[in-house]
Scaffold this motif. Structure first.
Motif, PDB file in Angstrom:
ATOM      1  N   ARG A 131     -17.638  33.974  43.786  1.00  0.00           N
ATOM      2  CA  ARG A 131     -16.986  32.670  43.929  1.00  0.00           C
ATOM      3  C   ARG A 131     -17.827  31.549  43.304  1.00  0.00           C
ATOM      4  O   ARG A 131     -19.053  31.574  43.359  1.00  0.00           O
ATOM      5  CB  ARG A 131     -16.745  32.355  45.403  1.00  0.00           C
ATOM      6  CG  ARG A 131     -15.804  33.316  46.110  1.00  0.00           C
ATOM      7  CD  ARG A 131     -15.588  32.891  47.554  1.00  0.00           C
ATOM      8  NE  ARG A 131     -14.847  33.890  48.307  1.00  0.00           N
ATOM      9  CZ  ARG A 131     -15.403  34.904  48.964  1.00  0.00           C
ATOM     10  NH1 ARG A 131     -16.731  35.040  48.953  1.00  0.00           N
ATOM     11  NH2 ARG A 131     -14.672  35.775  49.621  1.00  0.00           N
ATOM     12  N   HIS A 139     -12.742  29.321  42.447  1.00  0.00           N
ATOM     13  CA  HIS A 139     -12.472  30.451  41.548  1.00  0.00           C
ATOM     14  C   HIS A 139     -13.263  31.682  41.979  1.00  0.00           C
ATOM     15  O   HIS A 139     -14.273  31.581  42.688  1.00  0.00           O
ATOM     16  CB  HIS A 139     -12.867  30.085  40.114  1.00  0.00           C
ATOM     17  CG  HIS A 139     -12.240  28.817  39.625  1.00  0.00           C
ATOM     18  ND1 HIS A 139     -11.081  28.799  38.884  1.00  0.00           N
ATOM     19  CD2 HIS A 139     -12.619  27.517  39.772  1.00  0.00           C
ATOM     20  CE1 HIS A 139     -10.769  27.541  38.598  1.00  0.00           C
ATOM     21  NE2 HIS A 139     -11.692  26.748  39.123  1.00  0.00           N
ATOM     22  N   THR A 140     -12.793  32.844  41.512  1.00  0.00           N
ATOM     23  CA  THR A 140     -13.565  34.082  41.635  1.00  0.00           C
ATOM     24  C   THR A 140     -13.714  34.713  40.257  1.00  0.00           C
ATOM     25  O   THR A 140     -12.891  34.505  39.359  1.00  0.00           O
ATOM     26  CB  THR A 140     -12.886  35.103  42.568  1.00  0.00           C
ATOM     27  OG1 THR A 140     -11.585  35.422  42.062  1.00  0.00           O
ATOM     28  CG2 THR A 140     -12.774  34.567  43.983  1.00  0.00           C
ATOM     29  N   PRO A 193     -11.470  39.575  40.947  1.00  0.00           N
ATOM     30  CA  PRO A 193     -10.990  39.355  39.587  1.00  0.00           C
ATOM     31  C   PRO A 193     -11.109  37.885  39.203  1.00  0.00           C
ATOM     32  O   PRO A 193     -11.336  37.037  40.068  1.00  0.00           O
ATOM     33  CB  PRO A 193      -9.531  39.784  39.670  1.00  0.00           C
ATOM     34  CG  PRO A 193      -9.146  39.448  41.082  1.00  0.00           C
ATOM     35  CD  PRO A 193     -10.368  39.740  41.907  1.00  0.00           C
ATOM     36  N   MET A 194     -10.958  37.604  37.930  1.00  0.00           N
ATOM     37  CA  MET A 194     -11.012  36.236  37.449  1.00  0.00           C
ATOM     38  C   MET A 194      -9.725  35.528  37.840  1.00  0.00           C
ATOM     39  O   MET A 194      -8.645  35.804  37.292  1.00  0.00           O
ATOM     40  CB  MET A 194     -11.204  36.208  35.930  1.00  0.00           C
ATOM     41  CG  MET A 194     -11.263  34.811  35.339  1.00  0.00           C
ATOM     42  SD  MET A 194     -12.780  33.915  35.763  1.00  0.00           S
ATOM     43  CE  MET A 194     -13.952  34.720  34.666  1.00  0.00           C
ATOM     44  N   ARG A 195      -9.814  34.651  38.833  1.00  0.00           N
ATOM     45  CA  ARG A 195      -8.612  33.938  39.257  1.00  0.00           C
ATOM     46  C   ARG A 195      -8.983  32.632  39.948  1.00  0.00           C
ATOM     47  O   ARG A 195     -10.117  32.448  40.382  1.00  0.00           O
ATOM     48  CB  ARG A 195      -7.770  34.800  40.201  1.00  0.00           C
ATOM     49  CG  ARG A 195      -8.460  35.155  41.508  1.00  0.00           C
ATOM     50  CD  ARG A 195      -7.545  35.944  42.407  1.00  0.00           C
ATOM     51  NE  ARG A 195      -8.185  36.296  43.667  1.00  0.00           N
ATOM     52  CZ  ARG A 195      -7.563  36.904  44.664  1.00  0.00           C
ATOM     53  NH1 ARG A 195      -6.300  37.247  44.553  1.00  0.00           N
ATOM     54  NH2 ARG A 195      -8.220  37.190  45.790  1.00  0.00           N
ATOM     55  N   THR A 196      -8.017  31.752  40.046  1.00  0.00           N
ATOM     56  CA  THR A 196      -8.178  30.496  40.766  1.00  0.00           C
ATOM     57  C   THR A 196      -7.647  30.679  42.171  1.00  0.00           C
ATOM     58  O   THR A 196      -6.508  31.094  42.367  1.00  0.00           O
ATOM     59  CB  THR A 196      -7.433  29.360  40.066  1.00  0.00           C
ATOM     60  OG1 THR A 196      -7.945  29.211  38.740  1.00  0.00           O
ATOM     61  CG2 THR A 196      -7.589  28.049  40.811  1.00  0.00           C
ATOM     62  N   LEU A 197      -8.469  30.361  43.171  1.00  0.00           N
ATOM     63  CA  LEU A 197      -8.071  30.540  44.566  1.00  0.00           C
ATOM     64  C   LEU A 197      -7.280  29.364  45.104  1.00  0.00           C
ATOM     65  O   LEU A 197      -6.419  29.522  45.975  1.00  0.00           O
ATOM     66  CB  LEU A 197      -9.315  30.739  45.440  1.00  0.00           C
ATOM     67  CG  LEU A 197     -10.176  31.962  45.163  1.00  0.00           C
ATOM     68  CD1 LEU A 197     -11.366  31.976  46.111  1.00  0.00           C
ATOM     69  CD2 LEU A 197      -9.352  33.245  45.299  1.00  0.00           C
TER      70      LEU A 197
END
Length: 266
Positions: free
Chosen positions: A236, A253-254, A257-261
């Motif tokens: 994160r 974000h993480t 996987p690459m994503r916006t939380l």
């Protein structure tokens, strides 16, 4: 002239050995991915909010902190660090400064027409992991926030705002140690400052946002925390754009996987 600043945040890296739900062996790889990603963005500075190591002993912690710096030194934007309680458990503050390049355990800098103030909230550590800000540092902080009219952002490892820790596996049984022990004194200084807009911290390993009068306060989640697992840390981090007026547009974000939380504007 820019009327905002964009910052990237990484905190509670906890590199080293597996301790509790912090798989320290994964930290350097995640940190490398963070550096590579941030270098592709338009970021004015990167803020590293402390607890770089899962402390074991002096020689281990010193070596691991050096490894963390070897990764962070590849960041293209300017990078500012401060220390958490794990960093100074076995390694002196002077050695932390030498490793990270911090000019002192608390200091300030000007970036993109913002004053950035970095406080030492392990001055000293209280109890198991609680924070504190010493009287000499409080006097210094009063001078810093009164120095000029530049919009000012303040950073520390521990929170200054009371947070409900229900559901937090680490701090629910450590009442009071989730924040700065004399947080009221610190907050009063910031509220009495000329132009303090926001405070950012790590330590509690999860996200929290609140506002105390004119001060917006944000807890940034840990890079490595993988509770309830002991592997596959999500990586994160956070990005924030802060206007001269103090509006904060922050996204979480993480990396895995690459994503916006999520996103909050406060």
């Amino acid at each position: 002239m820019k009327n905002s600043i964009t910052l990237a945040f990484v905190t509670d890296i906890h590199a080293g050995e597996l301790i509790e739900y912090r798989p320290g062996k994964e930290a350097l790889g995640l940190l490398g991915r963070f550096v590579e990603h941030i270098n592709g963005l338009d970021v004015d500075a990167v803020i590293e909010l402390g607890d770089r190591v899962n402390n074991v002993d002096g020689s281990h912690d010193y070596a691991v902190q050096e490894q963390v710096q070897e990764v962070l030194c590849h960041l293209a934007p300017p990078r500012f660090s401060l220390s958490g309680h794990h960093d100074v458990h076995y390694v002196t503050k002077e050695d932390n400064q030498q490793i990270t390049g911090m000019p002192s355990s608390y200091y300030s800098s000007i970036v993109s027409n913002f004053r950035l103030i970095f406080i030492d909230t392990a001055d000293p550590v209280q109890g198991h992991c609680g924070g504190y800000v010493s009287a000499p540092q409080l006097d210094w902080l009063k001078g810093e926030v009164a120095m000029d009219t530049l919009p000012t952002l303040v950073f520390g490892h521990h929170p200054i705002i009371d947070q409900n820790q229900e559901g937090n596996p680490f701090f629910v049984d450590l009442p009071g140690e989730e924040k700065i022990g004399n947080s009221g004194e610190v907050l009063e200084i910031l509220l009495n400052g000329k132009n303090v807009k926001a405070y950012f911290n790590g330590h509690v390993h999860w996200f929290y946002a609140s506002r105390e009068q004119s001060i917006r306060s944000f807890s940034i989640p840990s890079l490595l925390e993988s509770y309830p697992l002991k592997e596959h840390a999500p990586g994160r981090y956070a990005l924030a754009t802060i206007s001269h007026e103090g509006m904060v547009d922050l996204s979480l974000h993480t990396l895995c996987p690459m994503r916006t939380l999520g996103r909050i504007v406060l």
